[in-house]
Design an enzyme around this catalytic site. Structure first.
Site, PDB file in Angstrom:
ATOM      1  N   SER A 159     -58.931-134.782 -24.181  1.00  0.00           N
ATOM      2  CA  SER A 159     -59.705-133.501 -24.909  1.00  0.00           C
ATOM      3  C   SER A 159     -60.012-133.428 -26.246  1.00  0.00           C
ATOM      4  O   SER A 159     -61.020-132.780 -26.435  1.00  0.00           O
ATOM      5  CB  SER A 159     -58.722-132.615 -24.701  1.00  0.00           C
ATOM      6  N   LYS A 214     -55.467-130.362 -31.284  1.00  0.00           N
ATOM      7  CA  LYS A 214     -56.629-129.515 -31.175  1.00  0.00           C
ATOM      8  C   LYS A 214     -57.152-129.240 -32.772  1.00  0.00           C
ATOM      9  O   LYS A 214     -56.352-129.283 -33.589  1.00  0.00           O
ATOM     10  CB  LYS A 214     -56.167-128.189 -30.392  1.00  0.00           C
TER      11      LYS A 214
END
Length: 199
Positions: free
Chosen positions: A115, A152
């Site tokens: 991701s 993230k």
């Protein structure tokens, strides 16, 4: 050679545990842990060393006597570039760092998932982490969401905290201040850099 106080500080930074919690785990007083951290106590009794080895997951005597550990940081388990994976903070080994990085960061993590590909953090990469509980908006961090741990980009905007993926196949996640407090959401560290291992 690493000092006892450095080993304890590294463990505290990596786990977020306070002196009292460590004292209970090892079976000593909180003031003893404080004296370890201040450098007032540098030698341990055999049984205390054994218990501390178990808690820290290391061989204290080796690390305090072997010069090869002078500039090494622990490689912990995996962090998900995605969600639904626990942080495995077992020490898998040590990675040598230079003098500059020795003060810039605290530990390494291995990344699982894709991701964060467009941020050049790929599946199998190793990221170098500085322990912290706050990030500047736009920084890439290690974040605990409830019991999930992920890597993230952290965006702070108005009353929202956004965990932004660097891969269009993954949705960003949005959290209100209330959700941040209730889940809770905790910043564990900032990514200093990522590197790939080639076999």
């Amino acid at each position: 050679m690493m000092l006892l106080k450095d080993l304890i500080k590294e463990y505290k930074g990596r786990t977020g545990l306070n002196n009292e919690a460590i004292a209970k785990m090892v079976g000593v007083s909180r003031s003893t842990v404080g004296r370890w951290l201040s450098g007032d106590i540098t030698n341990l009794q055999l049984e205390t060393t054994r218990r501390l080895n178990e808690v820290l997951g290391i061989d204290i005597d080796k690390m305090m006597s072997d010069h090869t550990f002078a500039r090494q940081k622990p490689l912990l388990g995996e962090v998900k570039a995605g969600y639904d994976r626990y942080l495995d903070n077992n020490i898998q080994g040590y990675i040598e760092v230079n003098e500059e990085d020795d003060v810039r960061g605290d530990y390494f993590l291995r990344v699982k998932g894709d991701s964060m590909d467009l941020a050049r953090i790929h599946d199998g990469d190793i990221v170098f982490i500085k322990s912290c509980d706050h990030l500047r908006s736009g920084s890439i961090g290690i974040v605990m969401v409830g019991e999930e741990v992920t890597i993230k980009r952290v965006i702070i905007k108005d009353d929202l905290l956004i965990l932004e993926a660097a891969n269009p196949a993954y949705d960003n996640r949005y959290f209100t201040k209330k959700e941040v407090a209730e889940l809770p959401i905790r910043i564990l560290g900032q990514v200093i850099y990522a590197k790939s291992e080639f076999i």
